[in-house]
Design a protein around this motif. Structure first.
Motif, PDB file in Angstrom:
ATOM      1  N   ALA A  15      -8.860  34.966  87.217  1.00 21.24           N
ATOM      2  CA  ALA A  15      -9.721  35.167  88.382  1.00 21.24           C
ATOM      3  C   ALA A  15     -10.597  33.938  88.621  1.00 21.24           C
TER       4      ALA A  15
ATOM      5  N   LEU B 156      -5.832  44.619  90.573  1.00 23.30           N
ATOM      6  CA  LEU B 156      -5.394  44.911  89.205  1.00 23.30           C
ATOM      7  C   LEU B 156      -4.569  46.187  89.196  1.00 23.30           C
TER       8      LEU B 156
ATOM      9  N   GLY C 144     -13.058  44.059  94.313  1.00 20.42           N
ATOM     10  CA  GLY C 144     -11.819  44.229  93.579  1.00 20.42           C
ATOM     11  C   GLY C 144     -11.249  45.608  93.805  1.00 20.42           C
TER      12      GLY C 144
ATOM     13  N   GLU D  26     -15.690  40.371  88.707  1.00 16.31           N
ATOM     14  CA  GLU D  26     -16.339  40.854  89.933  1.00 16.31           C
ATOM     15  C   GLU D  26     -17.823  40.477  89.954  1.00 16.31           C
TER      16      GLU D  26
ATOM     17  N   PHE E 120     -11.786  42.410  84.516  1.00 19.90           N
ATOM     18  CA  PHE E 120     -11.864  42.661  85.962  1.00 19.90           C
ATOM     19  C   PHE E 120     -13.318  42.863  86.381  1.00 19.90           C
TER      20      PHE E 120
ATOM     21  N   TYR F 176      -9.517  45.975  82.337  1.00 27.73           N
ATOM     22  CA  TYR F 176     -10.571  46.442  83.229  1.00 27.73           C
ATOM     23  C   TYR F 176     -11.896  45.744  82.934  1.00 27.73           C
TER      24      TYR F 176
ATOM     25  N   VAL G 202      -7.598  38.066  82.061  1.00 21.61           N
ATOM     26  CA  VAL G 202      -7.876  38.506  83.435  1.00 21.61           C
ATOM     27  C   VAL G 202      -9.019  37.685  84.035  1.00 21.61           C
ATOM     28  N   TYR G 203     -10.064  37.525  83.263  1.00 23.10           N
ATOM     29  CA  TYR G 203     -11.239  36.789  83.736  1.00 23.10           C
ATOM     30  C   TYR G 203     -10.892  35.332  84.048  1.00 23.10           C
TER      31      TYR G 203
ATOM     32  N   TYR H 173      -6.244  40.593  98.345  1.00 26.01           N
ATOM     33  CA  TYR H 173      -6.688  40.390  96.966  1.00 26.01           C
ATOM     34  C   TYR H 173      -5.927  39.213  96.350  1.00 26.01           C
TER      35      TYR H 173
ATOM     36  N   ASP I   7      -8.639  48.270  91.633  1.00 22.82           N
ATOM     37  CA  ASP I   7      -7.790  48.538  90.475  1.00 22.82           C
ATOM     38  C   ASP I   7      -7.025  49.823  90.716  1.00 22.82           C
TER      39      ASP I   7
ATOM     40  N   ILE J 121     -10.211  40.725  93.318  1.00 25.12           N
ATOM     41  CA  ILE J 121      -9.139  40.813  92.335  1.00 25.12           C
ATOM     42  C   ILE J 121      -8.371  42.121  92.512  1.00 25.12           C
TER      43      ILE J 121
END
Length: 351
Positions: free
Chosen positions: A292, A45, A76, A69, A65, A62, A288-289, A102, A78, A43
């Motif tokens: 992903a 970010l 990932g 992961e 994220f 975060y 975000v999750y 990514y 960030d 990912i």
């Protein structure tokens, strides 16, 4: 690609900070990896103004994220924003992540809209996400947005039921339509309890570039002013600047209402927690999750508008503070308000 209008809940707690890598340097419009790859190495970010450590918006991203992961067994990267950066800098940052493999690549905040639109067109095999913007119409872009006004309405109810002076306050980071939604919902919710309640209102800056989302000192100063004017419950929608709001509220022993993350539970704010009544949550971590998961695990990338609401768990109020949670009268009022919003008998304003 599938287009959806709901966002699933992913219960994620904000985690400790980690080292991030800056994507700087010259950009290129041609590369051996032009177009990107549907296969993901993890990912990407890119943070909004204020960066990681704001105990609010960016840290919620975060948290999602980190959970993705761990759960999906991928890496990932960030990336922090830079002071005074331009849209071209954001374009370069997103291109760097996409070229490196990514997928998805997520811009945290509406300021990434021009960059996401440009870079998504160059990398059609990569899925891009942008939080708090729904202006990009592309098959490989998911617009991750929320009904912030709904949780803000509940925050207004909580403020009006808690104030001892019938005098509350709202502090917005930047005077823009997105933050107007927070203000509108908050005031409407408060007035549903007491139509005559007095509300102080202030925006810290007119533009993001002036630091409205990244200046705790501005938040502290504005809060001191509202407390001096008589407010004893203050709600902020100001990102990193909100730390100054909470600090000032605690110093004066009045209530603060946090935003985006459960600020009562944030380690960096623990010395102020007894004065954080609740927080209007926006499930940025879940957004975000879920994006992903759709790319890495499900192989069916989300696209189009994905909007969180009270009905689907995308927004809510935190109940970590026992004073808030155990107030039966307040909880009854909140339950009634939430039911009204969900069944449509309460129409929450956005401006």
């Amino acid at each position: 690609m599938r287009r959806v209008s709901r966002i699933a809940v992913a219960g994620v707690a904000t985690a400790a900070l980690a080292v991030s890598v800056s994507a700087c340097g010259s950009s290129s419009t041609s590369s051996s990896s032009a177009g990107g790859s549907a296969k993901s190495k993890g990912i990407g970010l890119a943070y909004d103004i204020g960066g990681k450590g704001d105990q609010s918006f960016n840290d919620a991203a975060y948290a999602g994220f980190q959970k993705a992961e761990k759960d999906f067994g991928v890496g990932g990267r960030d990336v922090e924003p830079q002071d005074g950066e331009t849209d071209a800098d954001k374009v370069q940052r997103l291109e760097t992540l996409a070229k490196a493999g990514y997928n998805p690549v997520i811009g945290v905040g509406f300021v990434y809209a021009p960059a996401v639109k440009e870079v998504a067109a160059k990398f059609p095999k990569v899925t891009f996400g942008i939080i708090d913007d729904n202006t990009i119409k592309a098959k490989n872009v998911a617009d991750l947005v929320f009904h912030e006004e709904e949780s803000s309405y509940l925050a207004g109810v909580a403020a009006a039921k808690t104030t001892k002076k019938n005098h509350i306050g709202f502090i917005g980071g930047v005077d823009i339509p997105l933050i107007h939604k927070f203000e509108a919902g908050f005031i409407q919710g408060a007035q549903s309890v007491n139509p005559k309640i007095k509300v102080e209102k202030q925006y810290l800056t007119q533009t993001p570039q002036e630091g409205g989302f990244a200046s705790p000192d501005k938040g502290e100063s504005a809060t001191n002013g509202q407390i001096d004017a008589g407010a004893d419950v203050i709600y902020h929608a100001a990102g990193l600047s909100g730390q100054g709001v909470i600090k000032a509220a605690a110093a004066h022993k009045v209530w603060a209402i946090g935003v985006d993350s459960d600020q009562y539970s944030q380690g960096a704010l623990s010395k102020y927690k007894d004065y954080i009544l609740t927080s209007a949550l926006k499930n940025v971590s879940g957004a975000v999750y879920d994006l992903a998961q759709s790319v890495i695990k499900d192989k069916k990338p989300l696209s189009g508008e994905v909007r969180g609401s009270l009905s689907n768990g995308g927004v809510s109020l935190a109940d970590s503070n026992p004073v808030f949670k155990n107030n039966a009268d307040l909880q009854a009022a909140l339950k009634k308000a939430e039911e009204g919003i969900k069944n449509g008998t309460i129409k929450v304003k956005t401006s």
